[in-house]
Write an enzyme that holds these catalytic residues in place. Structure first.
Site, PDB file in Angstrom:
ATOM      1  CE1 TYR A   1      32.870 -26.619  13.006  1.00 21.78           C
ATOM      2  CE2 TYR A   1      31.219 -28.360  13.055  1.00 21.78           C
ATOM      3  CZ  TYR A   1      32.538 -27.960  12.948  1.00 21.78           C
ATOM      4  OH  TYR A   1      33.520 -28.910  12.773  1.00 21.78           O
TER       5      TYR A   1
ATOM      6  CE  LYS B   1      34.025 -27.445   9.548  1.00 27.13           C
ATOM      7  NZ  LYS B   1      35.410 -27.363   9.027  1.00 27.13           N
TER       8      LYS B   1
END
Length: 280
Positions: A193, A197
């Site tokens: 994750y 990002k």
């Protein structure tokens, strides 16, 4: 080589107090900087969104839903995109947007990880409205819950951006991308994750130089916002570590409505980066 240093109680304590000292030393300067930015924002002209066209991905719930309402209150025409699921509320979000003042709302079900579907919903937006002023790349999934993180969190923003750029250049429009503070702070147990990002931040920071000043890019680095993605119930629907409690119960977080308002306010005032809540 460095492992003994990090396993040593003395060096750990020394590092902690050193960081606290730095925080105390820099706090006055950070406060002054924040005050200056706040005062500057008060004097920036606010973009009039009446009649302009906004395309929002991930719009059926959470932050995407409430950004829809904020744009609707400003009189924008809105195209809403979300993946088709049995519990999808996309049609209800569209109805609420109309009630709040949006003169025209288009909604479509699409998978942002599919390049052809991204081309389709951008084309459909142009066919329906004739223009595009803001592209909000908001679709994403949580840090622990799916193996499709890169497909959705990274490519799910890149694909719509690619197809929207020619139209945004005509209107001198804006791209808003939800990149998350995890792409900067790299919290533990969120490797893929965090990476997805961080990749978004790197890509859009680079893209600025290619499309500026015709297109303005706003990068959102958000902390914990009180949406379904931070709940224990949501974490049980996919692959990964399951939360025992909602993150809002154990960590400082911000309500989704004030967060959405702060984002749209900032975007309309020309902000190129927005961090919420301000404590991060």
């Amino acid at each position: 080589m460095y492992e003994p240093l990090f396993n040593n109680k003395f060096t750990n304590a020394l590092f902690f107090y050193f960081c606290m000292l730095l925080l105390l030393l820099f706090s006055p300067f950070l406060f002054i900087w924040e005050l200056i930015n706040t005062l500057r924002s008060c004097f920036r002209p606010t973009e009039n969104m009446a009649g302009k066209v906004v395309l929002i991905t991930g719009a059926s719930s959470g932050l995407g839903e409430h950004m829809t309402y904020e744009y609707a209150k400003r009189g924008a025409c809105i195209a809403l995109i979300a993946i088709k699921e049995p519990e999808s509320r996309l049609e209800k979000v569209a109805e609420r947007a109309r009630e709040l003042g949006s003169p025209d709302v288009l909604f479509e079900f699409a998978d942002v990880s599919n390049v052809d579907e991204c081309r389709m919903f951008v084309d459909d937006t142009i066919k329906h409205f004739g223009q595009l002023d803001h592209l909000v790349c908001n679709a994403g999934i949580g840090p622990l819950y799916s193996m499709k993180i890169d497909d959705i969190n990274f490519w799910g923003s890149i694909y719509p951006t690619h197809f929207a750029i020619p139209h945004l250049q005509k209107t001198k429009g804006k791209i808003i991308v939800n990149a998350s503070s995890a792409g900067v702070l790299h919290p533990p147990r969120g490797g893929f994750y965090n990476a997805s990002k961080a990749a978004l931040i790197g890509f859009y920071e680079s893209l600025r130089f290619e499309v500026s000043p015709t297109i303005t890019i706003t990068i959102l680095t958000l902390g914990f916002i009180q949406t379904n993605i931070t709940t224990a119930k949501y974490s049980t629907t996919g692959v990964g570590v399951h939360l025992k409690r909602d993150l809002a119960d154990v960590s400082p977080s911000m309500g989704v409505e004030p967060c959405a308002k702060a984002i749209v306010d900032g975007v309309c005032k020309g902000a190129t980066s927005i961090t919420q809540p301000r404590i991060i």
